[in-house]
Scaffold this active site. Structure first.
Site, PDB file in Angstrom:
ATOM      1  N   GLN A  38     -18.237 -19.362   0.341  1.00 23.20           N
ATOM      2  CA  GLN A  38     -18.902 -20.149   1.375  1.00 23.20           C
ATOM      3  C   GLN A  38     -19.058 -21.584   0.925  1.00 23.20           C
ATOM      4  OE1 GLN A  38     -22.294 -18.136   3.162  1.00 23.20           O
ATOM      5  NE2 GLN A  38     -23.581 -19.856   2.604  1.00 23.20           N
ATOM      6  N   GLY A  39     -18.623 -22.508   1.769  1.00 25.28           N
ATOM      7  CA  GLY A  39     -18.750 -23.921   1.454  1.00 25.28           C
ATOM      8  C   GLY A  39     -19.296 -24.695   2.634  1.00 25.28           C
ATOM      9  N   TYR A  40     -19.710 -25.927   2.361  1.00 31.36           N
ATOM     10  CA  TYR A  40     -20.337 -26.757   3.392  1.00 31.36           C
ATOM     11  C   TYR A  40     -19.536 -28.035   3.593  1.00 31.36           C
ATOM     12  CZ  TYR A  40     -24.062 -23.474   3.451  1.00 31.36           C
ATOM     13  OH  TYR A  40     -24.753 -22.310   3.613  1.00 31.36           O
ATOM     14  N   LEU A  41     -19.111 -28.241   4.836  1.00 31.46           N
ATOM     15  CA  LEU A  41     -18.427 -29.472   5.230  1.00 31.46           C
ATOM     16  C   LEU A  41     -19.435 -30.564   5.556  1.00 31.46           C
ATOM     17  CD1 LEU A  41     -15.774 -27.736   7.474  1.00 31.46           C
ATOM     18  CD2 LEU A  41     -15.371 -28.787   5.245  1.00 31.46           C
ATOM     19  N   ASN A  51     -28.814 -21.863   1.351  1.00 32.41           N
ATOM     20  CA  ASN A  51     -27.473 -21.810   0.767  1.00 32.41           C
ATOM     21  C   ASN A  51     -26.861 -23.201   0.649  1.00 32.41           C
ATOM     22  OD1 ASN A  51     -26.325 -18.894   0.312  1.00 32.41           O
ATOM     23  ND2 ASN A  51     -27.624 -18.787   2.116  1.00 32.41           N
TER      24      ASN A  51
END
Length: 153
Positions: A28-31, A142
């Protein structure tokens, strides 16, 4: 509009492990991690998702989640500065589903339980393995863990 109502807790024991009925590895990553909105990309097993979340209003916030091709999700994860690695374990307690996230990598050692509720004032059974509530502590978001992992606290 879709609304997510979620409470998050630490774990008091490993008593939940015997009740797990499914586990899935998640990248899981965040843009975007702007305080007003987050844009998350996730590979959950072989499935990709793009999720937009609004600003928290207590334990509620707007949430929009869309499936995306797994190859697209993997390409978007490559754009993220930090990617969370966790295993999500599903545990049912009476009629409610608990999602227990066991983090790996720089967040290893952190295990949190989340429950999504139908309303802000909904009641639920507190299993004996549940510890302190951290719903209002932004360190446990997160998106925050992707920027300041548990190992740096």
């Amino acid at each position: 509009m879709a609304i997510e109502i979620e409470r998050k807790f630490l774990l008091a024991s490993d008593g939940w492990r015997d009740a797990v009925h499914r586990s899935t590895r998640i990248a899981q990553g965040y843009l975007c991690t702007d305080p007003e909105r987050t844009v998350r990309v996730r590979l959950k097993g072989d499935a990709g998702f793009l999720t937009i979340k609004g600003k928290n209003q207590g334990i509620a916030r707007a949430e929009f989640e869309y499936p995306v091709p797994a190859d697209d999700a993997a390409a978007m994860l490559a754009l993220c500065p930090n990617v969370l690695d966790k295993t999500r374990h599903l545990v049912s307690v009476e009629t409610m589903l608990w999602e227990i996230d066991e983090f790996h990598g720089d967040n290893a050692g952190l295990v949190v339980a989340e429950i999504e509720l139908p309303s802000v004032d909904a009641t639920f059974v507190r299993p004996d393995w549940l510890g302190a509530e951290v719903s209002a502590d932004p360190r446990y978001f997160n998106s925050a863990l992707s920027e300041k992992p548990y190992c740096r606290w």
